[in-house]
Design a protein around this motif. Structure first.
Motif, mmCIF file in Angstrom:
data_model
loop_
_atom_site.group_PDB
_atom_site.id
_atom_site.type_symbol
_atom_site.label_atom_id
_atom_site.label_comp_id
_atom_site.label_asym_id
_atom_site.label_seq_id
_atom_site.Cartn_x
_atom_site.Cartn_y
_atom_site.Cartn_z
ATOM 1 N N LEU A 85 39.406 -11.824 -24.505
ATOM 2 C CA LEU A 85 40.025 -12.407 -25.698
ATOM 3 C C LEU A 85 41.539 -12.200 -25.739
ATOM 4 C CD1 LEU A 85 37.401 -11.133 -28.291
ATOM 5 C CD2 LEU A 85 37.651 -13.481 -27.460
ATOM 6 N N ASP A 86 42.103 -11.613 -24.666
ATOM 7 C CA ASP A 86 43.530 -11.287 -24.627
ATOM 8 C C ASP A 86 43.910 -10.393 -25.809
ATOM 9 O OD1 ASP A 86 46.034 -11.275 -23.520
ATOM 10 O OD2 ASP A 86 46.713 -13.057 -24.609
ATOM 11 N N ASP A 87 43.033 -9.445 -26.097
ATOM 12 C CA ASP A 87 43.215 -8.507 -27.208
ATOM 13 C C ASP A 87 43.685 -7.168 -26.644
ATOM 14 O OD1 ASP A 87 43.038 -6.842 -29.381
ATOM 15 O OD2 ASP A 87 40.885 -7.093 -29.712
ATOM 16 N N GLY A 88 45.004 -7.023 -26.466
ATOM 17 C CA GLY A 88 45.549 -5.829 -25.846
ATOM 18 C C GLY A 88 45.269 -4.571 -26.630
ATOM 19 N N SER A 89 45.338 -4.656 -27.961
ATOM 20 C CA SER A 89 45.098 -3.489 -28.791
ATOM 21 C C SER A 89 43.650 -3.010 -28.661
ATOM 22 C CB SER A 89 45.420 -3.825 -30.246
ATOM 23 O OG SER A 89 45.267 -2.706 -31.074
#
Length: 580
Positions: free
Chosen positions: A50-54
Motif C-alpha cells: 500500500l506504499d504505507d511507510g509508517s
C-alpha cells in the motif's frame, strides 16, 4: 504520518487492516510468539504493497520487539536499526523513538552502557518533540536504570523522580510500582535503608491493588532492608508473606526469580543473627534455584555468599571451592558479555556500512563515478568516526581524558615521517594509531581501573585487548581500518620476541606496531594513571633509550629521539647525554 486503514481480506475471510494486524501482533507478543511474528510480517508486506511507510516502519519495530522478547538479541538489534532508519525517512517519529529505545535496551544488555544511554537520551529528546506522552515515564525509567548501572546513583534518583512525575496523569499505578521499586534498590545499594524501606512499602501498597505479580519481589527486598535496620522480626514477616504468595502462584519463571530473592534474604537474616548453618542452607537453596533457572549472575552471588558462610564455619576447603566456582562463573560471564558487546557494536557498524555500500552500488549503476568516489570516502570516514568514538570510550575508562589516543597517533605519525615513509602512510598511521587500544572497551573496569598491580590471571585478561581490538576492526575493505587492525594486534609486541599476543620477533612485527609501541609507551609513562605518577619527558626518553634492541627496534628509537628533540628543545642537551 498516520498508518493507513485500507482493509484487506485474509484467507479466513476476516477483513483486517495494517493497524489491526499490528495491534493483534502486539497483543499476541507475550503468549504466542509464532502468531505475533506472522501477523507482524503480514502487516509489513501489506504496508509495503500500500506504499504505507509508517505502517511498514511500525511492523519492523514490532518484529524487532518480538525478537527481543524471544531473547534473539542480534536479530532484534538489526531489525530495530532498520525500523529506525525507515521511520526517520517517512517521518514516523514515535516509531523512531520506540526503535531507538529498543536499540538502547540491547546495548544495555550487552554491557554497552554509554551507547545505551546515548540511544535512550536521543529517544527521549525526539519523543518530547511529539504530542505523544504515554511513553515518557517509561523512557525516563530506562534512562535512570542505565545511570544506576553506570554508578551515577544521584542522577538515577533524579530521573526516577521525573518518571514518577511524567506518569502522574496516566493513572497507571503499575508503572509507579516499578519506578518506586527501582528507587528503593538504589537507596538500598547506598545503605540508605530507611529510605529503601519507605519506597518499597509505597510500592507494595500499590502492588497489592494494581500489580500483585510484583508483591513477592518487593517483600523479599523489604525483608533485606528491614534486616539491615535491624528489624529482623518485621523482615521475617515480609518473607513469610512472600513465600505464602509464591506457593499460591503458578508460573515457574516467576517462582524461580522470587524464590532466589527469598532464599538470599533468608540467608541474610540467618547471617545477621549468627546462625551460620541456617545461612548455609538458605544460600545453598538459592544456588540451586539459580542453576535451575540458568540465572548465571545470580549463581555468582550465591557462590560468594556460600564461600562466606563456609569460611565463617571454618570449612575452608568448601569455601575455596565456591570461590573457585565463582571465579570460573565470572570468567564465563565476562566472555559471554564481551562477545555480545562486540557483536552488538559490529551489527551497528555493519548495518550502516551496508547502507553506504548499497548507495555506492546504486551510484555505480548510474555511472556516476565521481559521486561513487565521494561515497566510498564517506564510508571510510564513517567507519573511522565510529571506531574513534569506541576507542575514546575505552580511553575515558582507563584515563582521565581521551587525549591519549590522539597524542599516540600524532607521535606515531611524526616517527613514521622521520623514518621517510610516504605522506599517505604517515597520514593513515596518525589515524590508525588512535585506535590502538580500542579493545580495552571489552576489559572489565575491575581490571582496567585497578589501582595496584594486576594478578597473573588479570594480566591475561588485559592482554586480550590486542586480539579483541583486531577483531573489532577486522573485515573492512578500507586500507586505513586494515592498518588500524594491524596496530591494535601488534602494539604490545617486543623487538626481542617477549611481547604479546603473538611473541613476534624483530622485523616479523609490522612496522606500524614497532612505531606505535614506542609512541604508546612514551605517552603512558608521561601521563598520570590511578596506579602511577607521571614521569618527566626526560625520564621516559631515558627509559626508551635503555630498552633499545630489547623492547624497541633501534631504528625506530633513533627516529623517536629526533622527534622529541624537536618537540622538547629545552632538554636537548640532556637527551644528547642520554644517547651518548
Amino acid at each position: 504520518m498516520a498508518i493507513r486503514a485500507t482493509p484487506v481480506v485474509e484467507g479466513s475471510g476476516v477483513t483486517k487492516t495494517v493497524r489491526e494486524l499490528l495491534d493483534d501482533a502486539r497483543a499476541a507478543e507475550n503468549n504466542d510468539v509464532v502468531a505475533a511474528r506472522a501477523m507482524a510480517q503480514q502487516a509489513r508486506v501489506m504496508a509495503r504493497t500500500l506504499d504505507d511507510g509508517s505502517g511498514e516502519a511500525e511492523a519492523l519495530y514490532r518484529l524487532a520487539s518480538i525478537a527481543y522478547a524471544a531473547d534473539q538479541a542480534d536479530e532484534a538489534f538489526s531489525i530495530a536499526l532498520d525500523a529506525r532508519e525507515l521511520s526517520r525517512r517517512v517521518g514516523a517519529t514515535v516509531v523512531e523513538v520506540w526503535s531507538l529505545n529498543l536499540v538502547g535496551l540491547v546495548h544495555y544488555n550487552a554491557g554497552n552502557y554509554s551507547e545505551a544511554l546515548g540511544s535512550a537520551l536521543q529517544a527521549l529528546e525526539l519523543y518530547r518533540l511529539t504530542d505523544h506522552r504515554v511513553d515518557e515515564g517509561n523512557l525516563l525509567n530506562t534512562i535512570a536504570i542505565i545511570h544506576h548501572s553506570l554508578g551515577d546513583t544521584d542522577r538515577a534518583l533524579v530521573t526516577y523522580e521525573a518518571a514518577l512525575t511524567a506518569n502522574k496523569w496516566l493513572e497507571r499505578p503499575e508503572y509507579d510500582v516499578l519506578t518506586l521499586t527501582n528507587m528503593a534498590e538504589v537507596r538500598a545499594g547506598r545503605h540508605e535503608d530507611l529510605l529503601a524501606v519507605s519506597l518499597d512499602e509505597s510500592a507494595l501498597e500499590l502492588a497489592r491493588e494494581h500489580a500483585p505479580e510484583y508483591q513477592p519481589e518487593i517483600l523479599a527486598r523489604l525483608g533485606m532492608s528491614y534486616c539491615a535496620l535491624p528489624q529482623r522480626e518485621r523482615a521475617e514477616e515480609c518473607l513469610d508473606e512472600a513465600e505464602l504468595i509464591v506457593q499460591q502462584r503458578t508460573g515457574a519463571a516467576a517462582t524461580e526469580s522470587t524464590g532466589f530473592a527469598l532464599a538470599m534474604a533468608r540467608g541474610r537474616i540467618a547471617t545477621e543473627r549468627g546462625d551460620s548453618e541456617a545461612a548455609l542452607r538458605s544460600h545453598a537453596a538459592a544456588l540451586e534455584i539459580a542453576r535451575a533457572g540458568s540465572m548465571l549472575e545470580k549463581e555468582l552471588v550465591a557462590h560468594a555468599q556460600l564461600a562466606a558462610s563456609y569460611k565463617q564455619l571454618g570449612r575452608f576447603e568448601e569455601a575455596l571451592e565456591h570461590q573457585e566456582a565463582r571465579f570460573a562463573q565470572h570468567e564465563a560471564l565476562f566472555s559471554q558479555g564481551t562477545d555480545l558487546r562486540i557483536k552488538t557494536l559490529q551489527i551497528a557498524h555493519d548495518t550502516e556500512a551496508a547502507r553506504q555500500q548499497a548507495e555506492i552500488l546504486r551510484l555505480r549503476t548510474g555511472e556516476l563515478e565521481a559521486l561513487v568516489r565521494g561515497r566510498t570516502s564517506d564510508l571510510e570516514e564513517y567507519q573511522l568516526e565510529a571506531f574513534q568514538r569506541l576507542a575514546v570510550l575505552a580511553e575515558f575508562r582507563d584515563t582521565d581524558t581521551g587525549e591519549h589516543t590522539i597524542r599516540v597517533g600524532d607521535m606515531s605519525a611524526a616517527i613514521a615521517k622521520q623514518l621517510g615513509e610516504s605522506d599517505e602512510w604517515v597520514h593513515h598511521l596518525r589515524l590508525a594509531g588512535r585506535l590502538h587500544d580500542i579493545g580495552k572497551v571489552a576489559v572489565p573496569d575491575s581490571i582496567l581501573l585497578k589501582p595496584g598491580p594486576l594478578t597473573a590471571d588479570e594480566f591475561d585478561v588485559m592482554k586480550t585487548h590486542t586480539t579483541i581490538g583486531a577483531e573489532i576492526l577486522s573485515g573492512s575493505s578500507s586500507p586505513l581500518i586494515q592498518l588500524a587492525a594491524e596496530v591494535a594486534l601488534n602494539h604490545h609486541e617486543r623487538w626481542d620476541g617477549t611481547g604479546y599476543p603473538g611473541g613476534r620477533v624483530g622485523e616479523d612485527i609490522p612496522l606500524s606496531g614497532r612505531i606505535v609501541t614506542v609512541a604508546d609507551v612514551f605517552d603512558a609513562l608521561t601521563s598520570h594513571r590511578t596506579y602511577k605518577h607521571a614521569w618527566t619527558p626526560l625520564e621516559a626518553i631515558q627509559y626508551i633509550i635503555g630498552a633499545k634492541d630489547a623492547q624497541f627496534e633501534a631504528r625506530v628509537v633513533d627516529a623517536f629521539i629526533e622527534v622529541v628533540s624537536e618537540t622538547h628543545p629545552e632538554i636537548c642537551e640532556e637527551i644528547g647525554r642520554a644517547v651518548a
